[in-house]
Scaffold this motif. Structure first.
Motif, PDB file in Angstrom:
ATOM      1  N   GLU A  71       0.834  -1.204   0.000  1.00 30.08           N
ATOM      2  CA  GLU A  71       0.000   0.000   0.000  1.00 30.08           C
ATOM      3  C   GLU A  71       0.867   1.252   0.000  1.00 30.08           C
ATOM      4  OE1 GLU A  71      -2.206  -0.129   3.661  1.00 30.08           O
ATOM      5  OE2 GLU A  71      -0.543   0.684   4.802  1.00 30.08           O
ATOM      6  N   GLY A  72       0.186   2.413   0.101  1.00 26.84           N
ATOM      7  CA  GLY A  72       0.893   3.688   0.227  1.00 26.84           C
ATOM      8  C   GLY A  72       1.840   3.966  -0.917  1.00 26.84           C
ATOM      9  N   SER A  73       1.436   3.672  -2.140  1.00 25.66           N
ATOM     10  CA  SER A  73       2.345   3.828  -3.281  1.00 25.66           C
ATOM     11  C   SER A  73       2.584   5.300  -3.613  1.00 25.66           C
ATOM     12  CB  SER A  73       1.786   3.112  -4.506  1.00 25.66           C
ATOM     13  OG  SER A  73       0.552   3.674  -4.907  1.00 25.66           O
ATOM     14  N   PHE A  74       3.779   5.557  -4.135  1.00 22.65           N
ATOM     15  CA  PHE A  74       4.123   6.895  -4.642  1.00 22.65           C
ATOM     16  C   PHE A  74       5.050   6.690  -5.822  1.00 22.65           C
ATOM     17  CE2 PHE A  74       6.572  10.713  -5.192  1.00 22.65           C
ATOM     18  CZ  PHE A  74       5.624  11.714  -5.042  1.00 22.65           C
ATOM     19  N   ILE A  75       4.699   7.282  -6.966  1.00 20.76           N
ATOM     20  CA  ILE A  75       5.475   7.063  -8.179  1.00 20.76           C
ATOM     21  C   ILE A  75       6.114   8.361  -8.661  1.00 20.76           C
ATOM     22  CG2 ILE A  75       3.538   7.412  -9.768  1.00 20.76           C
ATOM     23  CD1 ILE A  75       4.700   5.051 -11.422  1.00 20.76           C
ATOM     24  N   PHE A  76       7.348   8.245  -9.145  1.00 22.01           N
ATOM     25  CA  PHE A  76       8.027   9.375  -9.773  1.00 22.01           C
ATOM     26  C   PHE A  76       8.950   8.829 -10.854  1.00 22.01           C
ATOM     27  CE2 PHE A  76      10.936   8.078  -6.437  1.00 22.01           C
ATOM     28  CZ  PHE A  76      12.191   8.219  -7.002  1.00 22.01           C
ATOM     29  N   LYS A  77       9.424   9.708 -11.715  1.00 17.71           N
ATOM     30  CA  LYS A  77      10.269   9.289 -12.826  1.00 17.71           C
ATOM     31  C   LYS A  77      11.646   9.926 -12.711  1.00 17.71           C
ATOM     32  CE  LYS A  77      10.224   8.841 -17.872  1.00 17.71           C
ATOM     33  NZ  LYS A  77       9.533   9.234 -19.133  1.00 17.71           N
ATOM     34  N   TYR A 112       9.915   4.946 -10.796  1.00 21.15           N
ATOM     35  CA  TYR A 112      10.143   4.390  -9.463  1.00 21.15           C
ATOM     36  C   TYR A 112       8.822   4.404  -8.696  1.00 21.15           C
ATOM     37  CZ  TYR A 112      15.231   4.769 -10.059  1.00 21.15           C
ATOM     38  OH  TYR A 112      16.535   4.629 -10.492  1.00 21.15           O
ATOM     39  N   MET A 113       8.405   3.249  -8.236  1.00 16.64           N
ATOM     40  CA  MET A 113       7.217   3.185  -7.395  1.00 16.64           C
ATOM     41  C   MET A 113       7.635   2.767  -5.989  1.00 16.64           C
ATOM     42  SD  MET A 113       3.652   1.023  -7.627  1.00 16.64           S
ATOM     43  CE  MET A 113       2.925   2.148  -8.820  1.00 16.64           C
TER      44      MET A 113
END
Length: 374
Positions: A254-260, A266-267
């Motif tokens: 849970e608590g996902s955060f994605i950036f590039k 990156y997740m």
């Protein structure tokens, strides 16, 4: 002569300004802060708004959400309530969790999780994701609709939105709740043999394309991350600690955060029981916003430090923040011996090394350099 004097004074002023700027930068570099911050939030999220200030949102056990503002990411001012749910015209009843706010075209959009009042089968966990909008980061936020963004047919939490500059699309990431989601695995077999639990419920992370106006989704959700089925999997040990320690019969993703970063997505995600000591953070990478994602070899990258003599446990549900100078920080909640069961906010430096590994320098409770925010 007057022209020469003017040039001379301008040069003095330029040197003075440069010296002052250098002094301010040196003072900032020498200044320190210490975790945890004086904010009692779970699931913290920070937005840098158009006004140059930082705004922090989080879960606080209220019938809605509040925010704090800051100019330096360290000293935070309580700005009060920004959104209230649970009223007659709201689709949301209670259990307001994990707010994230995004600025788009001069408006501010609050994504959040809550229990949906439409509950004909009287489910104990009936979570869905909704959106509210405001003209300012401090609200007041008003719900865009009298229903959630969409209904996948099972309870969902922890919205995270990614706006892809390459294809112009936006994506919604969420976690399917553990509720009524038993999954067969070697860990579940072990728990049953031990007499600990008859079944192990799991939460899984999905992604789906989000309509540009946030009124719904496009296409079907894609399963992106879930706990390992085999106990020999390198990720199984750390992602199963709440079960193997017989803390609870659930495994969370849970608590996902994605950036590039460059051409890699990156997740970041959290595993284990959010209310326990084993809550920890890992990450996975992909070449596309909807995967497939591969979990990193160096997981977990953030976890309790009591085995190293520290007093921090329950570290998780983080987000990443890149400052204008390129520095990256992760914002997350945790617990200490002093704060007890209350979740409090930590901010620590993070980085990507030359091999592409994501590394968090934390959890820290010793003085750290104040972030350079300007």
């Amino acid at each position: 002569m007057k022209t020469m004097l003017n040039i001379f004074f301008c040069m003095l002023l330029l040197v003075s300004c440069r010296n002052n700027n250098n002094a301010v930068q040196e003072a900032t570099e020498k200044a320190t802060y210490t975790n945890p911050l004086n904010v009692a939030f779970g699931d913290p999220y920070i937005l840098k708004a158009a006004d140059g200030k930082f705004y922090m949102y989080g879960t606080s056990g209220e019938n809605g959400f509040k925010t704090y503002s800051s100019g330096d990411m360290i000293s935070w001012k309580d700005e009060g309530r920004i959104y209230t749910g649970g009223h007659d015209s709201s689709w949301a009843v209670d259990a307001f969790w994990a707010p994230e706010v995004y600025e788009r075209n001069g408006k501010y959009y609050l994504f959040f999780s809550a229990n949906w009042k439409h509950n004909p089968t009287k489910e104990l966990e009936n979570f869905r994701i909704g959106v509210a909008v405001a003209d300012k980061p401090t609200g007041p936020f008003k719900e865009m609709s009298d229903k959630p963004v969409f209904d996948p047919g099972y309870p969902i939490i922890d919205a995270n939105v990614y706006f892809d500059d390459e294809n112009g699309k936006c994506y919604l990431y969420y976690s399917r709740a553990c509720y009524k989601h038993p999954v067969k695995s070697e860990v579940a077999d072990w728990a049953k043999q031990e007499g600990f639990a008859k079944e192990i419920e799991e939460s899984w992370i999905y992604g789906v394309e989000l309509k540009p106006d946030f009124t719904g989704v496009t296409g079907q959700p894609v399963l992106l991350l879930s706990p390992p089925k085999s106990m020999s999997d390198k990720q199984a040990e750390w992602e199963s600690r709440s079960v193997t320690a017989k803390e609870v019969n659930r495994r969370w993703t849970e608590g996902s955060f994605i950036f590039k970063e460059k051409d890699v997505y990156y997740m970041m995600y959290s595993a284990n029981y959010f209310g326990g000591q084993y809550y920890a953070v890992g990450y996975a990478t992909a070449k596309h916003p909807l995967g497939p994602f591969t979990k990193a070899e160096n997981n977990p990258i953030l976890q309790k430090n009591t085995a190293q003599g520290g007093d921090v446990t329950g570290t998780g549900h983080n987000m990443a923040l890149r400052l204008s100078n390129g520095d990256m920080y992760t914002v997350y909640h945790g617990r200490t011996t002093k704060t007890g069961d209350e979740r409090v906010v930590f901010i620590d430096k993070m980085r990507i090394d030359s091999s592409g590994r994501l590394i968090i320098d934390g959890p820290t409770t010793t003085p750290q350099p104040v972030p350079v925010v300007k």
